[in-house]
Design a protein around this motif. Sequence first.
Motif, mmCIF file in Angstrom:
data_model
loop_
_atom_site.group_PDB
_atom_site.id
_atom_site.type_symbol
_atom_site.label_atom_id
_atom_site.label_comp_id
_atom_site.label_asym_id
_atom_site.label_seq_id
_atom_site.Cartn_x
_atom_site.Cartn_y
_atom_site.Cartn_z
ATOM 1 N N ASP A 103 -9.699 -4.863 1.285
ATOM 2 C CA ASP A 103 -9.148 -4.625 -0.042
ATOM 3 C C ASP A 103 -10.143 -3.820 -0.857
ATOM 4 N N LYS A 104 -9.756 -3.473 -2.074
ATOM 5 C CA LYS A 104 -10.584 -2.641 -2.952
ATOM 6 C C LYS A 104 -11.759 -3.410 -3.531
ATOM 7 N N HIS A 136 -0.908 6.618 1.512
ATOM 8 C CA HIS A 136 -2.150 6.079 2.063
ATOM 9 C C HIS A 136 -2.000 5.709 3.537
ATOM 10 N N ILE A 146 -3.886 -4.649 4.871
ATOM 11 C CA ILE A 146 -4.321 -4.054 3.616
ATOM 12 C C ILE A 146 -3.887 -4.980 2.493
ATOM 13 N N ARG A 172 -8.947 -9.227 -7.823
ATOM 14 C CA ARG A 172 -8.440 -9.394 -6.462
ATOM 15 C C ARG A 172 -7.802 -10.770 -6.279
ATOM 16 N N GLU A 232 -11.566 4.404 3.129
ATOM 17 C CA GLU A 232 -12.313 3.163 2.922
ATOM 18 C C GLU A 232 -12.035 2.107 3.993
ATOM 19 N N CYS A 233 -10.972 2.264 4.755
ATOM 20 C CA CYS A 233 -10.694 1.277 5.810
ATOM 21 C C CYS A 233 -10.658 1.910 7.198
ATOM 22 N N CYS A 239 -5.547 -1.851 -7.443
ATOM 23 C CA CYS A 239 -6.107 -2.334 -6.179
ATOM 24 C C CYS A 239 -5.496 -1.634 -4.976
ATOM 25 N N TRP A 258 0.861 -1.182 0.000
ATOM 26 C CA TRP A 258 0.000 0.000 0.000
ATOM 27 C C TRP A 258 0.897 1.232 0.000
ATOM 28 N N THR A 297 -5.818 2.975 -5.724
ATOM 29 C CA THR A 297 -7.150 3.589 -5.615
ATOM 30 C C THR A 297 -7.889 3.193 -4.342
ATOM 31 N N PHE A 298 -7.257 2.379 -3.501
ATOM 32 C CA PHE A 298 -7.878 1.991 -2.232
ATOM 33 C C PHE A 298 -7.503 3.045 -1.198
#
Length: 343
Positions: A303-304, A201, A284, A309, A329-330, A321, A197, A324-325
Amino acid sequence: MKDISTLHPKKILVCQLRQIGDVLLSTPSIQLLKERFPDAEIHLLTEKKCLPVVENNPHLSHVWAIDKKELRNPLTALLWYRKVGRGGYDLIVDFQRLPRCRYVILFSGAAVKLTQHTAWYNRLFYTHFSDVIYGYAAMLKASILRPLGIHWDGELPRLYLTDEERAWAEEFIRTEGMEQNRFVTIDPSHRRITRKWPERHFAGLIRLMREKRPELKFFILYGPGEIDVARKVAELAGEGVVVSEHMLTLREMAAVQEMAALHVGNCSAPRHFAVAVDTPSLAIHGATGFGWCPKSERHSSVDKGLPCRSCNKNSCDTLECLETFLPEECLDEALRLLALKYK
Protein backbone atom coordinates in the motif's frame (compact mmCIF):
# COMPACT_ATOMS: atom_id res chain seq x y z
CA MET A 1 -18.70 -21.47 31.90
CA LYS A 2 -18.12 -25.22 31.68
CA ASP A 3 -14.76 -26.46 30.40
CA ILE A 4 -15.17 -28.02 26.94
CA SER A 5 -11.54 -28.92 26.19
CA THR A 6 -12.37 -32.63 26.66
CA LEU A 7 -15.56 -32.53 24.59
CA HIS A 8 -16.05 -35.41 22.12
CA PRO A 9 -18.81 -34.30 19.73
CA LYS A 10 -20.19 -36.72 17.18
CA LYS A 11 -21.93 -34.12 15.03
CA ILE A 12 -20.76 -30.53 14.51
CA LEU A 13 -22.39 -27.60 12.71
CA VAL A 14 -20.24 -24.68 11.52
CA CYS A 15 -22.05 -21.45 10.66
CA GLN A 16 -20.40 -19.20 8.05
CA LEU A 17 -22.99 -17.76 5.70
CA ARG A 18 -21.01 -15.30 3.57
CA GLN A 19 -19.16 -13.74 1.78
CA ILE A 20 -17.41 -16.07 -0.67
CA GLY A 21 -13.95 -15.07 0.52
CA ASP A 22 -14.97 -15.41 4.17
CA VAL A 23 -16.29 -18.91 3.62
CA LEU A 24 -12.98 -19.84 2.01
CA LEU A 25 -11.18 -18.34 5.01
CA SER A 26 -13.19 -20.65 7.29
CA THR A 27 -11.79 -23.81 5.66
CA PRO A 28 -8.72 -23.95 7.95
CA SER A 29 -11.05 -24.02 10.96
CA ILE A 30 -13.10 -26.81 9.39
CA GLN A 31 -9.88 -28.75 8.79
CA LEU A 32 -8.75 -28.20 12.39
CA LEU A 33 -12.11 -29.38 13.73
CA LYS A 34 -11.86 -32.57 11.68
CA GLU A 35 -8.30 -33.20 12.86
CA ARG A 36 -9.35 -32.66 16.48
CA PHE A 37 -12.51 -34.78 16.15
CA PRO A 38 -11.77 -37.28 13.34
CA ASP A 39 -14.85 -39.42 14.05
CA ALA A 40 -17.28 -36.50 14.02
CA GLU A 41 -19.56 -35.49 11.17
CA ILE A 42 -19.00 -31.84 10.30
CA HIS A 43 -21.77 -29.89 8.58
CA LEU A 44 -21.65 -26.34 7.26
CA LEU A 45 -24.42 -23.74 7.14
CA THR A 46 -23.75 -21.24 4.36
CA GLU A 47 -25.41 -19.41 1.48
CA LYS A 48 -26.04 -21.11 -1.84
CA LYS A 49 -23.71 -18.77 -3.73
CA CYS A 50 -20.79 -20.01 -1.57
CA LEU A 51 -21.22 -23.71 -2.40
CA PRO A 52 -18.40 -23.79 -5.00
CA VAL A 53 -15.93 -22.82 -2.29
CA VAL A 54 -16.52 -25.99 -0.25
CA GLU A 55 -17.31 -28.43 -3.05
CA ASN A 56 -15.26 -31.64 -2.66
CA ASN A 57 -14.00 -30.55 0.76
CA PRO A 58 -13.01 -33.86 2.40
CA HIS A 59 -13.58 -32.52 5.92
CA LEU A 60 -17.28 -31.85 5.40
CA SER A 61 -20.01 -34.48 5.53
CA HIS A 62 -22.87 -32.18 4.54
CA VAL A 63 -23.57 -28.57 3.54
CA TRP A 64 -26.80 -26.77 4.34
CA ALA A 65 -27.16 -24.14 1.61
CA ILE A 66 -29.49 -21.21 2.24
CA ASP A 67 -31.41 -20.40 -0.94
CA LYS A 68 -32.95 -16.98 -0.34
CA LYS A 69 -35.47 -17.42 -3.15
CA GLU A 70 -36.75 -20.73 -1.84
CA LEU A 71 -36.93 -19.35 1.71
CA ARG A 72 -38.68 -16.14 0.78
CA ASN A 73 -41.84 -17.26 2.57
CA PRO A 74 -41.33 -16.66 6.34
CA LEU A 75 -43.07 -19.89 7.35
CA THR A 76 -41.06 -21.95 4.83
CA ALA A 77 -37.87 -20.35 6.12
CA LEU A 78 -38.78 -20.98 9.75
CA LEU A 79 -39.47 -24.67 9.08
CA TRP A 80 -36.19 -25.01 7.18
CA TYR A 81 -34.13 -23.41 9.97
CA ARG A 82 -35.93 -25.65 12.46
CA LYS A 83 -34.98 -28.72 10.40
CA VAL A 84 -31.32 -27.67 10.39
CA GLY A 85 -31.30 -26.80 14.07
CA ARG A 86 -32.79 -30.14 15.04
CA GLY A 87 -30.14 -32.06 13.14
CA GLY A 88 -28.77 -33.72 16.27
CA TYR A 89 -25.70 -31.54 16.76
CA ASP A 90 -23.55 -31.80 19.87
CA LEU A 91 -21.50 -28.72 18.97
CA ILE A 92 -22.31 -25.59 16.99
CA VAL A 93 -19.57 -23.12 16.06
CA ASP A 94 -20.90 -19.77 14.83
CA PHE A 95 -18.37 -17.47 13.16
CA GLN A 96 -20.86 -14.69 12.32
CA ARG A 97 -23.77 -14.41 14.78
CA LEU A 98 -26.13 -13.36 12.01
CA PRO A 99 -29.93 -13.60 12.46
CA ARG A 100 -30.22 -16.69 10.25
CA CYS A 101 -27.50 -18.41 12.27
CA ARG A 102 -29.36 -17.57 15.45
CA TYR A 103 -32.62 -19.02 14.05
CA VAL A 104 -30.88 -22.37 13.65
CA ILE A 105 -29.23 -22.14 17.07
CA LEU A 106 -32.53 -21.27 18.71
CA PHE A 107 -34.02 -24.58 17.54
CA SER A 108 -30.95 -26.63 18.45
CA GLY A 109 -30.47 -28.67 21.58
CA ALA A 110 -26.69 -28.75 21.15
CA ALA A 111 -24.88 -28.90 24.48
CA VAL A 112 -22.22 -26.47 23.26
CA LYS A 113 -22.95 -23.40 21.15
CA LEU A 114 -19.65 -21.59 20.68
CA THR A 115 -18.89 -18.13 19.31
CA GLN A 116 -16.64 -15.18 20.08
CA HIS A 117 -17.49 -12.79 22.90
CA THR A 118 -20.46 -10.79 21.69
CA ALA A 119 -22.96 -8.11 22.68
CA TRP A 120 -25.32 -8.84 25.56
CA TYR A 121 -28.38 -9.20 23.30
CA ASN A 122 -26.69 -12.10 21.47
CA ARG A 123 -25.41 -13.98 24.48
CA LEU A 124 -28.61 -15.87 25.30
CA PHE A 125 -28.28 -17.87 22.07
CA TYR A 126 -24.88 -19.35 23.02
CA THR A 127 -23.37 -21.40 25.83
CA HIS A 128 -19.65 -20.68 25.37
CA PHE A 129 -17.57 -17.72 24.25
CA SER A 130 -13.98 -17.16 23.18
CA ASP A 131 -11.69 -14.15 22.93
CA VAL A 132 -10.42 -13.83 19.37
CA ILE A 133 -6.84 -13.24 18.32
CA TYR A 134 -6.76 -10.39 15.83
CA GLY A 135 -4.63 -10.68 12.72
CA TYR A 136 -5.02 -12.78 9.59
CA ALA A 137 -8.72 -13.55 9.15
CA ALA A 138 -8.25 -17.34 8.96
CA MET A 139 -6.30 -17.20 12.22
CA LEU A 140 -8.97 -15.02 13.84
CA LYS A 141 -11.70 -17.53 12.98
CA ALA A 142 -9.62 -20.45 14.22
CA SER A 143 -8.91 -18.64 17.50
CA ILE A 144 -12.59 -19.04 18.39
CA LEU A 145 -11.91 -22.79 18.64
CA ARG A 146 -9.33 -22.51 21.44
CA PRO A 147 -11.76 -23.58 24.22
CA LEU A 148 -11.95 -26.92 22.35
CA GLY A 149 -8.18 -27.38 22.61
CA ILE A 150 -7.67 -26.33 18.98
CA HIS A 151 -4.90 -23.92 18.01
CA TRP A 152 -4.11 -22.43 14.60
CA ASP A 153 -0.62 -23.29 13.36
CA GLY A 154 -0.44 -21.41 10.06
CA GLU A 155 -3.08 -23.44 8.20
CA LEU A 156 -4.18 -21.61 5.04
CA PRO A 157 -7.46 -21.75 3.10
CA ARG A 158 -7.83 -24.74 0.82
CA LEU A 159 -9.96 -25.34 -2.24
CA TYR A 160 -10.10 -28.92 -3.50
CA LEU A 161 -10.03 -29.17 -7.29
CA THR A 162 -10.75 -32.35 -9.22
CA ASP A 163 -8.63 -33.91 -11.95
CA GLU A 164 -11.38 -33.03 -14.41
CA GLU A 165 -11.29 -29.37 -13.40
CA ARG A 166 -7.51 -29.28 -13.81
CA ALA A 167 -7.78 -30.93 -17.23
CA TRP A 168 -10.34 -28.33 -18.27
CA ALA A 169 -8.03 -25.52 -17.12
CA GLU A 170 -5.10 -26.97 -19.07
CA GLU A 171 -7.16 -26.98 -22.25
CA PHE A 172 -8.59 -23.52 -21.54
CA ILE A 173 -5.24 -21.78 -21.07
CA ARG A 174 -3.95 -23.51 -24.20
CA THR A 175 -6.84 -22.24 -26.31
CA GLU A 176 -6.32 -18.74 -24.87
CA GLY A 177 -2.69 -18.79 -25.98
CA MET A 178 -1.11 -19.18 -22.54
CA GLU A 179 1.27 -21.68 -20.95
CA GLN A 180 1.29 -23.09 -17.43
CA ASN A 181 3.38 -21.01 -14.99
CA ARG A 182 4.04 -18.43 -17.71
CA PHE A 183 1.08 -16.15 -17.15
CA VAL A 184 -0.21 -13.85 -14.40
CA THR A 185 -3.86 -13.51 -13.36
CA ILE A 186 -5.00 -9.92 -12.78
CA ASP A 187 -8.06 -8.94 -10.72
CA PRO A 188 -8.72 -5.21 -11.36
CA SER A 189 -12.35 -5.06 -10.17
CA HIS A 190 -13.94 -4.25 -6.83
CA ARG A 191 -17.43 -3.09 -5.93
CA ARG A 192 -16.00 -0.56 -3.45
CA ILE A 193 -14.20 2.38 -5.04
CA THR A 194 -11.99 2.77 -1.95
CA ARG A 195 -10.58 -0.71 -2.57
CA LYS A 196 -10.10 -0.50 -6.35
CA TRP A 197 -6.68 0.37 -7.77
CA PRO A 198 -7.21 2.36 -11.01
CA GLU A 199 -7.23 0.52 -14.30
CA ARG A 200 -4.35 2.66 -15.58
CA HIS A 201 -2.17 1.49 -12.69
CA PHE A 202 -2.88 -2.18 -13.34
CA ALA A 203 -2.06 -1.56 -17.00
CA GLY A 204 1.12 0.26 -16.01
CA LEU A 205 2.25 -2.64 -13.82
CA ILE A 206 1.58 -5.08 -16.66
CA ARG A 207 3.72 -3.01 -19.03
CA LEU A 208 6.55 -2.81 -16.48
CA MET A 209 6.46 -6.57 -15.85
CA ARG A 210 6.47 -7.25 -19.60
CA GLU A 211 9.58 -5.12 -19.95
CA LYS A 212 11.31 -7.54 -17.58
CA ARG A 213 9.57 -10.68 -18.86
CA PRO A 214 8.29 -10.03 -22.40
CA GLU A 215 7.22 -13.66 -22.83
CA LEU A 216 4.67 -13.42 -19.98
CA LYS A 217 0.93 -13.25 -20.63
CA PHE A 218 -1.57 -11.52 -18.35
CA PHE A 219 -5.06 -12.99 -17.93
CA ILE A 220 -7.69 -10.53 -16.69
CA LEU A 221 -10.30 -11.96 -14.32
CA TYR A 222 -13.79 -10.52 -14.15
CA GLY A 223 -17.19 -11.32 -12.67
CA PRO A 224 -20.75 -10.35 -13.54
CA GLY A 225 -20.91 -6.75 -14.78
CA GLU A 226 -17.11 -6.31 -14.68
CA ILE A 227 -16.02 -7.07 -18.24
CA ASP A 228 -15.71 -3.36 -19.12
CA VAL A 229 -13.07 -2.95 -16.40
CA ALA A 230 -11.18 -5.95 -17.79
CA ARG A 231 -11.32 -4.58 -21.33
CA LYS A 232 -10.13 -1.14 -20.21
CA VAL A 233 -7.07 -2.63 -18.50
CA ALA A 234 -6.33 -4.67 -21.64
CA GLU A 235 -6.69 -1.62 -23.89
CA LEU A 236 -4.36 0.47 -21.73
CA ALA A 237 -1.80 -2.30 -21.25
CA GLY A 238 -1.38 -3.28 -24.89
CA GLU A 239 0.21 -6.55 -25.95
CA GLY A 240 0.29 -9.73 -23.94
CA VAL A 241 -3.09 -9.30 -22.24
CA VAL A 242 -5.90 -11.85 -22.51
CA VAL A 243 -9.57 -11.13 -21.81
CA SER A 244 -11.65 -14.22 -22.48
CA GLU A 245 -15.21 -13.97 -23.72
CA HIS A 246 -15.94 -16.86 -21.37
CA MET A 247 -16.55 -15.55 -17.85
CA LEU A 248 -15.08 -18.12 -15.50
CA THR A 249 -17.06 -19.73 -12.73
CA LEU A 250 -15.47 -19.63 -9.28
CA ARG A 251 -14.01 -23.11 -9.58
CA GLU A 252 -12.85 -22.52 -13.14
CA MET A 253 -11.11 -19.39 -11.90
CA ALA A 254 -9.39 -21.36 -9.15
CA ALA A 255 -8.24 -24.03 -11.60
CA VAL A 256 -6.78 -21.39 -13.91
CA GLN A 257 -5.14 -19.57 -11.00
CA GLU A 258 -3.47 -22.79 -9.89
CA MET A 259 -1.66 -22.88 -13.22
CA ALA A 260 -0.60 -19.22 -13.09
CA ALA A 261 2.83 -18.02 -11.97
CA LEU A 262 1.35 -15.15 -9.93
CA HIS A 263 -1.90 -13.45 -9.01
CA VAL A 264 -2.09 -9.65 -8.72
CA GLY A 265 -5.24 -7.81 -7.74
CA ASN A 266 -7.29 -5.79 -5.35
CA CYS A 267 -8.02 -7.08 -1.86
CA SER A 268 -10.96 -9.32 -2.79
CA ALA A 269 -12.03 -12.94 -3.14
CA PRO A 270 -9.74 -13.93 -6.07
CA ARG A 271 -6.75 -13.23 -3.83
CA HIS A 272 -8.06 -15.77 -1.29
CA PHE A 273 -8.56 -18.26 -4.13
CA ALA A 274 -4.92 -17.80 -5.15
CA VAL A 275 -3.86 -18.58 -1.58
CA ALA A 276 -6.17 -21.61 -1.55
CA VAL A 277 -4.50 -23.12 -4.66
CA ASP A 278 -0.98 -22.13 -3.52
CA THR A 279 -0.23 -19.61 -6.26
CA PRO A 280 1.83 -16.61 -5.08
CA SER A 281 -0.27 -13.47 -4.76
CA LEU A 282 0.11 -9.71 -4.46
CA ALA A 283 -2.78 -7.59 -3.18
CA ILE A 284 -2.94 -3.83 -3.70
CA HIS A 285 -4.46 -2.24 -0.61
CA GLY A 286 -6.61 0.83 -0.36
CA ALA A 287 -9.05 1.18 2.52
CA THR A 288 -8.87 -2.42 3.72
CA GLY A 289 -6.72 -3.57 6.59
CA PHE A 290 -4.04 -6.24 6.40
CA GLY A 291 -6.06 -8.88 8.25
CA TRP A 292 -6.86 -10.43 4.87
CA CYS A 293 -3.22 -11.29 4.15
CA PRO A 294 -1.40 -14.36 5.48
CA LYS A 295 2.11 -13.79 6.77
CA SER A 296 3.89 -15.81 4.13
CA GLU A 297 6.73 -15.25 1.70
CA ARG A 298 4.37 -16.45 -1.05
CA HIS A 299 1.63 -13.89 -0.36
CA SER A 300 2.15 -10.17 0.05
CA SER A 301 0.16 -6.95 0.40
CA VAL A 302 1.37 -3.48 -0.54
CA ASP A 303 0.00 0.00 0.00
CA LYS A 304 0.97 3.68 -0.13
CA GLY A 305 1.63 3.81 3.60
CA LEU A 306 -0.39 6.97 4.28
CA PRO A 307 -1.41 7.93 7.85
CA CYS A 308 -5.04 7.11 6.98
CA ARG A 309 -4.21 3.55 5.84
CA SER A 310 -6.67 0.77 6.67
CA CYS A 311 -9.49 3.27 7.26
CA ASN A 312 -12.12 0.76 6.01
CA LYS A 313 -14.21 3.59 4.59
CA ASN A 314 -16.45 3.02 1.59
CA SER A 315 -16.15 6.58 0.27
CA CYS A 316 -13.32 9.09 0.02
CA ASP A 317 -12.95 12.53 -1.57
CA THR A 318 -9.41 11.99 -2.82
CA LEU A 319 -8.68 8.24 -3.02
CA GLU A 320 -5.09 9.33 -2.48
CA CYS A 321 -3.97 5.91 -1.22
CA LEU A 322 -4.92 4.37 -4.57
CA GLU A 323 -4.52 7.21 -7.07
CA THR A 324 -0.98 8.11 -5.98
CA PHE A 325 0.26 4.55 -5.43
CA LEU A 326 2.17 4.02 -8.66
CA PRO A 327 2.98 0.75 -10.44
CA GLU A 328 6.69 1.42 -10.00
CA GLU A 329 6.25 1.22 -6.24
CA CYS A 330 5.14 -2.42 -6.26
CA LEU A 331 7.11 -3.74 -9.25
CA ASP A 332 9.96 -5.20 -7.20
CA GLU A 333 7.57 -7.12 -4.94
CA ALA A 334 5.64 -8.43 -7.93
CA LEU A 335 8.85 -9.67 -9.53
CA ARG A 336 10.00 -11.28 -6.28
CA LEU A 337 6.74 -13.23 -6.00
CA LEU A 338 6.80 -14.10 -9.69
CA ALA A 339 10.18 -15.78 -9.26
CA LEU A 340 8.73 -18.23 -6.72
CA LYS A 341 6.75 -20.16 -9.34
CA TYR A 342 7.84 -18.77 -12.70
CA LYS A 343 9.42 -21.27 -15.06
